[in-house]
Motif scaffolding. Structure first.
Motif, PDB file in Angstrom:
ATOM      1  N   PHE A  86       0.819  -1.183  -0.168  1.00  7.48           N
ATOM      2  CA  PHE A  86      -0.161   0.066  -0.180  1.00  7.48           C
ATOM      3  C   PHE A  86       0.840   1.383  -0.002  1.00  7.48           C
ATOM      4  O   PHE A  86       1.778   1.308   0.650  1.00  7.48           O
ATOM      5  CB  PHE A  86      -0.777   0.195   1.190  1.00  7.48           C
ATOM      6  N   ALA A  87       0.496   2.524  -0.717  1.00 13.29           N
ATOM      7  CA  ALA A  87       0.964   3.659  -0.858  1.00 13.29           C
ATOM      8  C   ALA A  87       0.072   4.716  -0.575  1.00 13.29           C
ATOM      9  O   ALA A  87      -1.145   4.708  -0.804  1.00 13.29           O
ATOM     10  CB  ALA A  87       1.889   3.743  -2.119  1.00 13.29           C
ATOM     11  N   ARG A  88       0.211   5.685   0.437  1.00 16.09           N
ATOM     12  CA  ARG A  88      -0.452   6.639   0.776  1.00 16.09           C
ATOM     13  C   ARG A  88      -0.586   7.953  -0.159  1.00 16.09           C
ATOM     14  O   ARG A  88       0.371   8.262  -0.623  1.00 16.09           O
ATOM     15  CB  ARG A  88      -0.086   7.362   2.348  1.00 16.09           C
ATOM     16  N   LYS A  89      -1.709   8.138  -0.589  1.00 11.80           N
ATOM     17  CA  LYS A  89      -1.853   9.428  -1.642  1.00 11.80           C
ATOM     18  C   LYS A  89      -3.122  10.427  -0.988  1.00 11.80           C
ATOM     19  O   LYS A  89      -4.138   9.975  -0.575  1.00 11.80           O
ATOM     20  CB  LYS A  89      -2.561   8.775  -2.736  1.00 11.80           C
ATOM     21  N   THR A  90      -2.828  11.527  -1.411  1.00 10.83           N
ATOM     22  CA  THR A  90      -3.926  12.671  -1.028  1.00 10.83           C
ATOM     23  C   THR A  90      -4.183  13.362  -2.251  1.00 10.83           C
ATOM     24  O   THR A  90      -3.681  13.603  -3.104  1.00 10.83           O
ATOM     25  CB  THR A  90      -3.277  13.760  -0.090  1.00 10.83           C
ATOM     26  N   TYR A  91      -5.600  14.014  -2.061  1.00  9.35           N
ATOM     27  CA  TYR A  91      -6.232  14.407  -3.296  1.00  9.35           C
ATOM     28  C   TYR A  91      -6.795  15.767  -2.630  1.00  9.35           C
ATOM     29  O   TYR A  91      -7.546  15.501  -1.587  1.00  9.35           O
ATOM     30  CB  TYR A  91      -7.079  13.696  -3.949  1.00  9.35           C
ATOM     31  N   VAL A 142      -6.223   8.245   0.844  1.00 11.96           N
ATOM     32  CA  VAL A 142      -6.236   6.751   0.159  1.00 11.96           C
ATOM     33  C   VAL A 142      -5.038   6.139   0.336  1.00 11.96           C
ATOM     34  O   VAL A 142      -3.771   6.766   0.255  1.00 11.96           O
ATOM     35  CB  VAL A 142      -6.931   6.833  -1.135  1.00 11.96           C
ATOM     36  N   ALA A 143      -5.289   4.662   0.396  1.00 14.98           N
ATOM     37  CA  ALA A 143      -4.171   3.813   0.634  1.00 14.98           C
ATOM     38  C   ALA A 143      -4.527   3.024  -0.788  1.00 14.98           C
ATOM     39  O   ALA A 143      -5.496   2.573  -0.754  1.00 14.98           O
ATOM     40  CB  ALA A 143      -4.175   2.821   1.718  1.00 14.98           C
ATOM     41  N   THR A 144      -3.188   3.132  -1.774  1.00 16.53           N
ATOM     42  CA  THR A 144      -3.553   2.214  -2.868  1.00 16.53           C
ATOM     43  C   THR A 144      -2.504   1.315  -3.215  1.00 16.53           C
ATOM     44  O   THR A 144      -1.384   1.187  -2.490  1.00 16.53           O
ATOM     45  CB  THR A 144      -3.194   3.494  -4.353  1.00 16.53           C
ATOM     46  N   VAL A 145      -3.078   0.316  -3.703  1.00 18.21           N
ATOM     47  CA  VAL A 145      -2.367  -1.159  -3.991  1.00 18.21           C
ATOM     48  C   VAL A 145      -2.409  -1.298  -5.571  1.00 18.21           C
ATOM     49  O   VAL A 145      -3.601  -1.411  -5.994  1.00 18.21           O
ATOM     50  CB  VAL A 145      -2.675  -2.153  -2.899  1.00 18.21           C
ATOM     51  N   PRO A 146      -1.300  -1.893  -6.273  1.00 18.91           N
ATOM     52  CA  PRO A 146      -1.386  -2.219  -7.620  1.00 18.91           C
ATOM     53  C   PRO A 146      -2.297  -3.466  -7.659  1.00 18.91           C
ATOM     54  O   PRO A 146      -2.303  -4.560  -6.817  1.00 18.91           O
ATOM     55  CB  PRO A 146      -0.060  -2.598  -7.927  1.00 18.91           C
TER      56      PRO A 146
END
Length: 249
Positions: free
Chosen positions: A31-36, A105-109
């Motif tokens: 998981f990687a953390r992203k902000t919008y 959000v936490a994103t994962v491929p």
């Protein structure tokens, strides 16, 4: 991040018999953390869907344009919800996903999700159940727009928002902060902003809700639920068919 992800994995576990090893594998996903920012695009129609996102904080909505400048809000994601799970199977993104508020959000491929689902059947079932519930919510939104009058549409929308917020642990003691403007509620319910405003005033006058700007408190929950004809059945909490865990070797 871990607390919200743990809650999401708990939600998945209601649809399958996830053991401790399954959960450990989920936590090991990259998981990687992203902000919008508010109004930012998480995904755009026509993009290639290649990641699963879990909402750690904030609100997002799915939006579909009619090709002539009008938009319909087709989904609402709150803390703990997933975005993009359908792209395990569908390559192209067929609608926009935008941030209602600032969003983390936490994103994962999805490639990593496909691999773990292929190796661990309980996780594959849990993801399938989770997506099936999203479809059930979409069907209820269709009924809301196609079969209910304006007052019932707004009342039903408020009821669903409250129940889903409660399930996500986002219930302040004195009510709820609606992340949507009246125009956006209209786009989700097939009404104009003026009509939404009128319906909210009617609910307020009837003593069912108290509101100040976007803050809403349900003064008479049972009365609001009765007007909406609201039932939680379509949210399928704890009603999934479980695949038994395989016997120990």
């Amino acid at each position: 991040m871990d607390t919200t992800l743990a809650r999401f994995f708990d939600t998945l576990a209601t649809g399958a018999s996830l053991d401790e090893d399954d959960r450990n594998h989920l936590f090991q996903l990259p998981f990687a953390r992203k902000t919008y920012p508010a109004a930012g695009y998480l995904m755009r129609q026509g993009d290639r869907g290649d990641a699963l996102s879990i909402v750690l904080d904030g609100y997002c909505y799915g939006q579909k344009d009619d090709g002539e400048g009008k938009s319909q809000i087709v989904s609402l994601a709150i803390t703990g919800d997933s975005i993009g799970l359908e792209h395990l199977y569908l390559r192209a993104v067929d609608h926009d996903t935008r941030a209602l508020t600032g969003v983390v959000v936490a994103t994962v491929p999805l490639a990593a999700v496909r691999q773990i689902a292929a190796r661990r059947p309980a996780i594959a079932q849990a993801l399938g159940v989770h997506q099936a519930i999203r479809h059930a919510i979409t069907r209820e939104w269709m009924v809301n727009i196609g079969a209910r009058d304006g007052l019932r549409r707004v009342a039903h929308f408020l009821c669903e928002f409250a129940v889903r917020s409660d399930a996500a642990g986002r219930t302040p003691e004195d009510g709820y902060e609606l992340p949507m403007s009246q125009e956006q509620i209209g786009q989700a319910t097939g009404l104009t902003a003026v009509h939404v405003n009128r319906m909210l005033k009617t609910l307020h006058t009837a003593g069912l809700v108290e509101r100040s700007w976007r803050h809403v408190r349900f003064a008479d929950w049972h009365g609001l639920r009765d007007i909406a004809g609201f039932s939680t059945d379509y949210l399928h909490a704890g009603q999934q068919v479980r695949i038994p865990a395989p016997p120990a070797p």
